[in-house]
Design a protein around this motif. Structure first.
Motif, PDB file in Angstrom:
ATOM      1  N   TRP A 143       3.158  50.656 -22.984  1.00 57.80           N
ATOM      2  CA  TRP A 143       2.926  49.126 -23.211  1.00 57.80           C
ATOM      3  C   TRP A 143       3.610  48.248 -22.344  1.00 57.80           C
ATOM      4  O   TRP A 143       3.477  46.993 -22.237  1.00 57.80           O
ATOM      5  CB  TRP A 143       3.086  48.668 -24.766  1.00 57.80           C
ATOM      6  N   GLN A 144       4.702  48.745 -21.637  1.00 61.45           N
ATOM      7  CA  GLN A 144       5.558  47.938 -20.785  1.00 61.45           C
ATOM      8  C   GLN A 144       5.033  48.224 -19.339  1.00 61.45           C
ATOM      9  O   GLN A 144       5.694  47.414 -18.575  1.00 61.45           O
ATOM     10  CB  GLN A 144       6.982  48.339 -20.917  1.00 61.45           C
ATOM     11  N   LEU A 145       4.116  49.173 -18.999  1.00 66.00           N
ATOM     12  CA  LEU A 145       3.908  49.125 -17.775  1.00 66.00           C
ATOM     13  C   LEU A 145       2.742  48.105 -17.364  1.00 66.00           C
ATOM     14  O   LEU A 145       2.057  47.541 -17.915  1.00 66.00           O
ATOM     15  CB  LEU A 145       3.104  50.559 -17.549  1.00 66.00           C
ATOM     16  N   PRO A 146       2.743  47.680 -15.800  1.00 68.36           N
ATOM     17  CA  PRO A 146       1.654  46.858 -15.328  1.00 68.36           C
ATOM     18  C   PRO A 146       0.290  47.598 -15.573  1.00 68.36           C
ATOM     19  O   PRO A 146       0.188  48.776 -15.735  1.00 68.36           O
ATOM     20  CB  PRO A 146       2.084  46.568 -13.941  1.00 68.36           C
ATOM     21  N   ALA A 147      -0.632  46.451 -15.605  1.00 66.36           N
ATOM     22  CA  ALA A 147      -2.173  46.900 -15.711  1.00 66.36           C
ATOM     23  C   ALA A 147      -2.541  47.885 -14.507  1.00 66.36           C
ATOM     24  O   ALA A 147      -2.318  47.292 -13.353  1.00 66.36           O
ATOM     25  CB  ALA A 147      -2.973  45.924 -15.982  1.00 66.36           C
ATOM     26  N   PRO A 148      -2.890  49.149 -14.684  1.00 67.81           N
ATOM     27  CA  PRO A 148      -3.392  49.865 -13.284  1.00 67.81           C
ATOM     28  C   PRO A 148      -4.502  49.361 -12.580  1.00 67.81           C
ATOM     29  O   PRO A 148      -5.408  48.554 -13.260  1.00 67.81           O
ATOM     30  CB  PRO A 148      -3.592  51.373 -13.798  1.00 67.81           C
ATOM     31  N   SER A 149      -4.627  49.559 -11.198  1.00 70.78           N
ATOM     32  CA  SER A 149      -5.547  48.928 -10.467  1.00 70.78           C
ATOM     33  C   SER A 149      -6.902  49.730 -10.878  1.00 70.78           C
ATOM     34  O   SER A 149      -7.060  50.700 -11.400  1.00 70.78           O
ATOM     35  CB  SER A 149      -5.515  49.209  -9.099  1.00 70.78           C
ATOM     36  N   TRP A 150      -7.969  49.305 -10.337  1.00 71.91           N
ATOM     37  CA  TRP A 150      -9.280  50.011 -10.624  1.00 71.91           C
ATOM     38  C   TRP A 150      -9.448  51.382  -9.801  1.00 71.91           C
ATOM     39  O   TRP A 150      -9.927  52.318 -10.481  1.00 71.91           O
ATOM     40  CB  TRP A 150     -10.597  49.198 -10.230  1.00 71.91           C
ATOM     41  N   GLN A 151      -8.757  51.397  -8.717  1.00 65.43           N
ATOM     42  CA  GLN A 151      -8.619  52.643  -8.057  1.00 65.43           C
ATOM     43  C   GLN A 151      -7.727  53.538  -9.003  1.00 65.43           C
ATOM     44  O   GLN A 151      -8.385  55.064  -9.169  1.00 65.43           O
ATOM     45  CB  GLN A 151      -7.905  52.633  -6.849  1.00 65.43           C
ATOM     46  N   VAL A 152      -6.742  53.440  -9.531  1.00 65.54           N
ATOM     47  CA  VAL A 152      -6.102  54.279 -10.505  1.00 65.54           C
ATOM     48  C   VAL A 152      -7.076  54.816 -11.797  1.00 65.54           C
ATOM     49  O   VAL A 152      -6.930  55.860 -12.100  1.00 65.54           O
ATOM     50  CB  VAL A 152      -4.910  53.617 -10.886  1.00 65.54           C
ATOM     51  N   TRP A 153      -7.743  53.708 -12.396  1.00 64.61           N
ATOM     52  CA  TRP A 153      -8.556  53.833 -13.409  1.00 64.61           C
ATOM     53  C   TRP A 153      -9.848  54.851 -13.134  1.00 64.61           C
ATOM     54  O   TRP A 153     -10.148  55.979 -13.852  1.00 64.61           O
ATOM     55  CB  TRP A 153      -9.130  52.749 -13.913  1.00 64.61           C
TER      56      TRP A 153
END
Length: 304
Positions: free
Chosen positions: A206-216
């Motif tokens: 919950w503390q991590l930055p939102a991943p990019s679309w490439q990571v998703w």
């Protein structure tokens, strides 16, 4: 192994070869336990949906779930976490070479834990040739960081050892009447149950930055193709061909990774790649045994 079995093995190698690529992308922004939790969690959702659509029930009975939780631990939680962490320490090529030692551990373990998969001279010879082919295919440069990143290499080797035990344990599921898709679904549910607390405790997602679309996209590819579909094929092969033959997929994974790089990324094959793939093919032929038996049969016929 039949022609259909070999086709499934090649397809599984392509799916699992892509996992190294997906992990490399996801590892740029996410920590290991979070990657593994998303991988098995999304795969579990996909498999549960497919199981329901096919009208099949979830696994039932404590004996079945005991094996499934064991498989989830030694075939997913432990090796997935070690491989993801190991790839942060060593090159992915070296990880693929080390991962290709899985048939050694599987053959040794099932030799002692089963009565119908004993080591033979041709199996040992074929596995040795195949691993040599993987090393030639990847090239010697991947070993340059072995000394400095020994822990990463040991992590990958520990993962292959866990895979070896999982091959022996997974043989119990067909004997308990568990179909491949049901086994894959139950294993993913068990792995997710164990992974989520680890991710919450160590990664604080919950503390991590939102991943990019490439990571998703990489996570979805890792979960849907390399995991959900991959483990349906894995359990089907395990039931049809045994643990040692199924573990041969790790010899083909680096081949599929290079071919994917050539087709998708425009990379070029080098002479060492062809030499390595030829050795791998020779190793698989030796383990399969049919050509050797044919040669011996021809020799015996000519002697008469």
């Amino acid at each position: 192994m039949t022609g259909a079995d070999w086709s499934l093995l090649v397809l599984l190698a392509a799916l699992w070869g892509g996992s190294f690529f997906f992990i490399a992308i996801a590892g740029r922004e996410l920590p290991p336990f979070t990657i593994v939790s998303l991988r098995v969690g999304i795969a579990a959702l996909i498999l549960v949906a497919l199981l329901r659509l096919s009208g099949r029930p979830l696994p039932a009975g404590w004996r079945v779930w005991r094996v499934l939780f064991g498989m989830g631990l030694i075939n997913n939680v432990i090796p997935f976490s070690l491989i993801v962490w190991g790839q942060t320490q060593i090159p992915s090529g070296l990880a693929a070479v080390l991962n290709a030692t899985t048939p050694f551990w599987t053959a040794l373990i099932v030799n002692f834990l089963t009565v119908d998969e004993k080591l033979t001279a041709t199996k040992v010879t074929g596995i040795a040739i195949g691993v040599l082919g993987v090393a030639v295919l990847i090239g010697p440069s991947v070993f340059l960081n072995l000394g400095g990143d020994g822990l990463g290499a040991l992590a990958i080797l520990a993962a292959t050892l866990a895979y070896g035990f999982s091959g022996a344990l997974g043989r119990q599921l067909p004997r308990l009447g568990v179909a491949p898709m049901t086994a894959a679904t139950g294993q993913m549910i068990a792995a997710t149950t164990m992974m989520i607390p680890l991710a919450v405790l160590f990664d604080h997602p919950w503390q991590l930055p939102a991943p990019s679309w490439q990571v998703w996209a990489a996570i979805l590819g890792l979960a849907a193709f390399s995991t959900a579909l991959g483990y349906i094929l894995f359990f089907r092969l395990l039931a049809r061909t045994g643990a040692t033959n199924t573990s041969l997929v790790t010899l083909l994974v680096p081949v599929s990774a290079i071919l994917l790089g050539t087709l998708v990324l425009g990379e070029h094959l080098e002479p060492k790649h062809f030499a390595g793939m030829a050795l791998i093919a020779l190793g698989l032929v030796a383990i399969d045994g049919r050509v050797w038996r044919w040669v011996r049969g021809r020799g015996a016929a000519e002697a008469e």
